[in-house]
Design a protein around this motif. Structure first.
Motif, PDB file in Angstrom:
ATOM      1  N   ASP A 114       5.833  -1.139  -0.406  1.00 52.81           N
ATOM      2  CA  ASP A 114       5.114  -1.577  -1.361  1.00 52.81           C
ATOM      3  C   ASP A 114       3.341  -0.193  -1.042  1.00 52.81           C
ATOM      4  O   ASP A 114       3.313  -0.291   0.023  1.00 52.81           O
ATOM      5  N   GLY A 115       3.016  -0.516  -1.634  1.00 54.05           N
ATOM      6  CA  GLY A 115       2.016   0.318  -1.777  1.00 54.05           C
ATOM      7  C   GLY A 115       2.542   2.070  -0.853  1.00 54.05           C
ATOM      8  O   GLY A 115       0.880   3.066  -0.931  1.00 54.05           O
ATOM      9  N   ARG A 116       3.012   2.634  -1.445  1.00 50.57           N
ATOM     10  CA  ARG A 116       3.466   3.555  -1.506  1.00 50.57           C
ATOM     11  C   ARG A 116       3.540   4.271  -2.637  1.00 50.57           C
ATOM     12  O   ARG A 116       3.684   5.527  -2.646  1.00 50.57           O
TER      13      ARG A 116
ATOM     14  N   TYR B  50       2.401   5.757  -6.579  1.00 50.23           N
ATOM     15  CA  TYR B  50       0.929   5.285  -7.341  1.00 50.23           C
ATOM     16  C   TYR B  50       1.412   6.145  -8.402  1.00 50.23           C
ATOM     17  O   TYR B  50       1.777   7.213  -8.373  1.00 50.23           O
TER      18      TYR B  50
ATOM     19  N   ALA C  97      -7.809   5.270  -3.218  1.00 51.80           N
ATOM     20  CA  ALA C  97      -6.571   5.715  -3.081  1.00 51.80           C
ATOM     21  C   ALA C  97      -5.770   6.867  -2.783  1.00 51.80           C
ATOM     22  O   ALA C  97      -5.271   7.224  -1.647  1.00 51.80           O
TER      23      ALA C  97
END
Length: 938
Positions: free
Chosen positions: A11-13, A15, A105
């Motif tokens: 999660d969060g990696r 884009y 980001a």
């Protein structure tokens, strides 16, 4: 796809990238991609596609893209934008001002990536796999012990034992045992496959390497010092270079990499930049010029422009280039017509063009870490071979040693010659291990007639051979080491030659230096001597002496050099050396360090030089056969090598489809050479193989029979006929009948529907590319036979092309090159010959000097052309292939013999009308170069 990516990344990696290229379509795509990200619940990331640094470079990028795609501008997938540059944070903020979350980001990802590649200073030594339970250090000790007994007998002396112990301890302490084992494994693979292998470079300073069989010079007799190669004070990885037979090198490398593919194995990259000539070709291709126009526009353009302002003010490079004699009357003199092309070429000059593959630098995974964890890898373009995205300097910077497995054509030539000699004698001989101190071998070297000898065949080395007069291997080591740009600029050659030949005495500044400098007559020749002098005078250890050498050879500020000088002088004075003498010795070493050459490198090459010279003296036919069958290699064209073989008394037999081998062959019990099929232009490997296979069953009855039974195409058949391979198939009609029969045959069925196999590279094509010019040939006597042979073979088979002009040359007052070489100082003379090479190497003064090598019936002659003469006549040197040279003989201690050219004329023009022109003209596709005709000897 999105689901698979979510599973692959935390999660969060993950884009979605937003990139705005400044076009209307690009802005619309940003909106669509952002909407997609919102639908999928993914974060967006602001980026920019970077193809160049500045907006002004967009035209160069478009030119390179078009040229790479072999299309004209605007090129495939063209986008009308100059926004593909490295944008600043401020510009990115303005472009994505409506998407601040994408900018945040990008900053977060950049921060996360910072420091991802850490330079720990660690050297990542390749991991090897010795036997279970055996450490790399233990295995290296075992192999070294076996090797020392093989090299020095059952009872090696104490000095040998002590040095071996010291070297092994250093290797183990620095952690390089695995690296030595990897090199030993590579050499073992080569020997198992009967691929000749020798070491070169500073690794020959190591006794361990000598005992492992990696190198051949004996360290003690050559005063080779381990500390020049490695020591505990030197943290950069050592460099082991192995020279292998060029034809077997790839097989050895591939097998070694196959064994270690589990931990990763690749070859180093190279970064190729555009020369000015290459930039013209790229720009012309992108601007839509035809291949013929591109060739015409790039011909004679200097590859490099010696102008310090060339990169700052690119057009200055053209101003300099257009003044060169080679570009007199060149199309690019019309700057109004070709202005855009020249502007693009000037800006492309020196820029990166494409990645290349290092000829031999192999790198491997280390200590349980796969190579891909240490550096980025990519396909090399060759199936099964990976390429690192680092060049040799990058690899050293990140601490990854490379093992250089280099192809050496002299190994190939000597191996082939050795096989022929072994077959003739009925016993196996090793051409790399000739009897030492052979008087006849050194006698030939001293004459300077060294064509074909490794490292001794250039005209400059030939001249030095006559001056230095080598009589033992030590002399060859010095000769090879002295003939380098540094020693030549430093004028180390003259005092060495004079002192060796007893023409002047020599002395040393301090008695302590006598032992070190006596072998080189008081001249500092080798880098290893800096280590010894530092040790003898200032009491430095040999390792400290190497640090002194390294400091002197690198750019250091005045403060660093002053501190080094003070330490050297202070320690020398403390040992009782007068301060003035210590200062003198340091200054001497500092001046020499720019020019020095490693004795280990010189010794490695000298042994191979001697081996090649021995083979030429004692087995000349086999030696020249090996050279001619190993092209491209060496300094001289195959034409000149064949003529040299003829000059020493070997016969040259004509081509014959029933007698010729794939390459040259030796006949008449070593008395003659016969031309091989590979020298016939345009033949494919399949065609040659089919000729050899079919004739072994039964002879060819006619030209048509050969055509029907083999893979020879119609155009190649006509070339075989021109070369004389088919003369015997047409009885009394000979060459003309064979050519007529070949022309009457139809093209083979299916040729237009399928692509025939590509022809083999011609053995002489490298020489045409090196000299880079097309030249009209001389008029010839008699029939067109010799012209056809030259056109088809690029060889003078029947006779030397100047043979018909002996009387005409005498009438012109021409002396042979051999006669000119015997003239006294100050004599004015006229010489003539065919061009073999035109060079302009670095000079001590920095002023350009040109060396033109010509060849006549008697041999080779190097001539010297100063800038003033070159500016008057240089255009002829780039447009003609045979010259009439007026000049003056000079003999000095500094240069030995020199023929200083004062006037250059076209030999073709001078000989016009002296002999009838041929009845049949050669085709315009003839080999580029000197007006040389074919030749034939029965």
């Amino acid at each position: 796809m999105v689901r698979a990516l979510r599973e692959a990344f935390d999660d969060g990696r993950l884009y979605v990238e937003l990139s705005d290229d400044g076009t209307a379509g690009g802005r619309r795509r940003v909106g669509r991609v952002a909407a997609f990200a919102g639908e999928e619940g993914l974060a967006t990331l602001a980026t920019n596609e970077v193809a160049y640094l500045r907006p002004a470079d967009h035209r160069l990028h478009e030119t390179l893209v078009a040229a790479s795609a072999l299309s004209r501008l605007p090129g495939p997938e063209y986008r009308p934008t100059d926004r593909l540059y490295l944008r600043s944070p401020g510009v990115m903020a303005r472009v994505f001002e409506d998407r601040p979350e994408a900018l945040k980001a990008a900053a977060a990802v950049a921060e996360r990536c910072a420091g991802a590649v850490k330079l720990s200073g660690e050297v990542h030594v390749p991991g090897v796999r010795p036997a279970p339970g055996v450490s790399p250090e233990g295995e290296l000790r075992r192999l070294a012990e076996v090797g020392v007994l093989r090299r020095y007998g059952r009872r090696p002396g104490g000095e040998v034992r002590a040095r071996l112990k010291k070297e092994l301890e250093c290797i183990e302490k620095l952690g390089f045992a695995s690296y030595f084992l990897l090199a030993h494994e590579a050499a073992g693979i080569a020997r198992d496959r009967e691929v000749p292998v020798t070491g070169r470079g500073s690794v020959a300073n190591s006794l361990v390497s000598y005992c492992l069989g990696l190198t051949s010079p004996e360290p003690f007799s050559h005063r080779l010092l381990f500390e020049r190669f490695m020591h505990e004070g030197r943290r950069d990885p050592p460099d082991i270079d192995l020279d292998l037979d060029s034809e077997g090198r790839d097989g050895v490398r591939d097998e070694l990499m196959r064994r270690y593919e589990g931990s990763g194995a690749a070859v180093a990259a190279t970064a190729n930049t555009l020369s000015l000539r290459g930039a013209v070709r790229v720009a012309a291709r992108a601007l839509g010029f035809s291949p013929a126009e591109t060739n015409e526009l790039s011909r004679h353009v200097p590859a490099r422009v010696r102008d310090r302002d060339a990169l700052v003010r690119p057009i200055r490079g053209w101003e300099r280039a257009l003044r060169e004699p080679a570009m007199r009357d060149h199309p690019l003199q019309d700057r109004e017509r070709y202005g855009l092309l020249m502007e693009l070429a000037a800006r492309l000059y020196g820029r990166l063009w494409q990645a290349g593959t290092h000829n031999g630098g192999a790198v491997f995974g280390s200590g349980g870490r796969h190579l891909s964890e240490l550096l980025p890898l990519e396909p090399s373009g060759r199936e099964g071979l990976l390429r690192a995205q680092y060049d040799k300097d990058d690899l050293e910077y990140v601490g990854i040693p490379k093992l250089d497995l280099l192809g050496l054509k002299m190994h190939t030539a000597l191996r082939k010659a050795g096989e022929l000699v072994s077959e003739k004698l009925g016993r196996k001989i090793n051409p790399l291990a000739p009897p030492p101190d052979d008087g006849a071998t050194y006698a030939l070297i001293r004459t300077g007639r060294n064509a074909g000898m490794f490292q001794l065949e250039s005209p400059g080395q030939m001249n030095l051979s006559t001056r230095l007069k080598p009589r033992r291997l030590r002399d060859l080591v010095a000769q090879i080491s002295l003939f380098r740009p540094g020693p030549m600029r430093g004028d180390l050659v003259t005092p060495y030659v004079r002192r060796k030949n007893g023409l002047e005495p020599y002395s040393v500044p301090l008695p302590e230096l006598a032992e070190v400098l006596k072998p080189t007559y008081g001249v500092m020749v080798f880098q290893e001597q800096v280590l010894e002098i530092s040790h003898k005078v200032a009491g430095f250890s040999l390792a400290e002496g190497d640090l002194v050498r390294r400091a002197m050879t690198r750019e250091r500020g005045p403060g660093a050099m002053l501190a080094l000088r003070e330490e050297f002088v202070g320690r020398a004075v403390a040992r009782g050396v007068p301060e003035a003498k210590a200062e003198e010795v340091f200054s001497w070493m500092e001046g020499f360090s720019v020019y020095g050459f490693s004795a280990a490198h010189g010794a490695s090459f000298a042994e191979l030089s001697y081996a090649s010279a021995y083979m030429r003296v004692h087995h000349p036919a086999e030696f020249f056969c090996g050279l001619l069958n190993s092209q491209p290699m060496g300094f001289y064209s195959p034409r000149t090598l064949l003529n040299e073989a003829r000059r020493i008394g070997l016969g040259v037999l004509p081509p014959d489809v029933h007698l010729s081998g794939e390459g040259f062959t030796v006949e008449g019990d070593g008395a003659a050479l016969r031309v091989g099929l590979s020298y016939s232009r345009g033949l494919s490997r399949a065609a040659v193989s089919s000729i050899l296979s079919e004739r072994s069953g039964r002879p060819f009855a006619s030209v048509a029979d050969l055509y029907r039974r083999t893979a020879v195409e119609k155009d190649s058949l006509e070339t075989l006929a021109r070369a004389g391979f088919l003369d015997a198939l047409t009885g009394p009609n000979g060459r003309a009948g064979a050519l007529e029969a070949a022309k009457e045959l139809p093209e083979k069925r299916g040729r237009r529907e399928s692509q025939p196999e590509l022809p083999m590279p011609h053995p002489a094509s490298w020489w045409a590319a090196r000299e880079g010019r097309g030249v009209r040939r001389l008029p010839v006597s008699g029939t067109a036979r010799e012209g056809m042979e030259w056109e088809a073979l690029s060889l003078n088979v029947s006779r030397h092309p100047l043979s018909p002009y002996r009387e005409a040359l005498k009438d012109l007052g021409v002396l042979s090159g051999r006669e000119v070489l015997r003239l006294p100082h100050g004599t004015r003379a006229r010489a003539a010959g065919l061009i073999e090479c035109l060079q302009s190497p670095p000079t001590k003064s920095g002023h350009p000097v040109y060396f033109l090598v010509i060849e006549d019936e008697a041999g080779l002659l190097q001539t010297t052309i100063f800038r003033s003469v070159y500016e008057r006549f240089g255009h002829l040197l780039h447009r003609e292939g045979a010259f009439l040279l007026d000049g003056r003989v000079e003999r000095t201690d500094a240069r030995g013999f020199a023929f200083l050219v004062q006037r250059i004329g076209s030999l073709r023009e001078a000989l016009k009308g002296s002999i009838p022109s041929p009845r049949v003209s050669p085709s315009p596709g003839a080999f580029l170069r000197a007006g040389r005709r074919g030749r034939r000897t029965g």
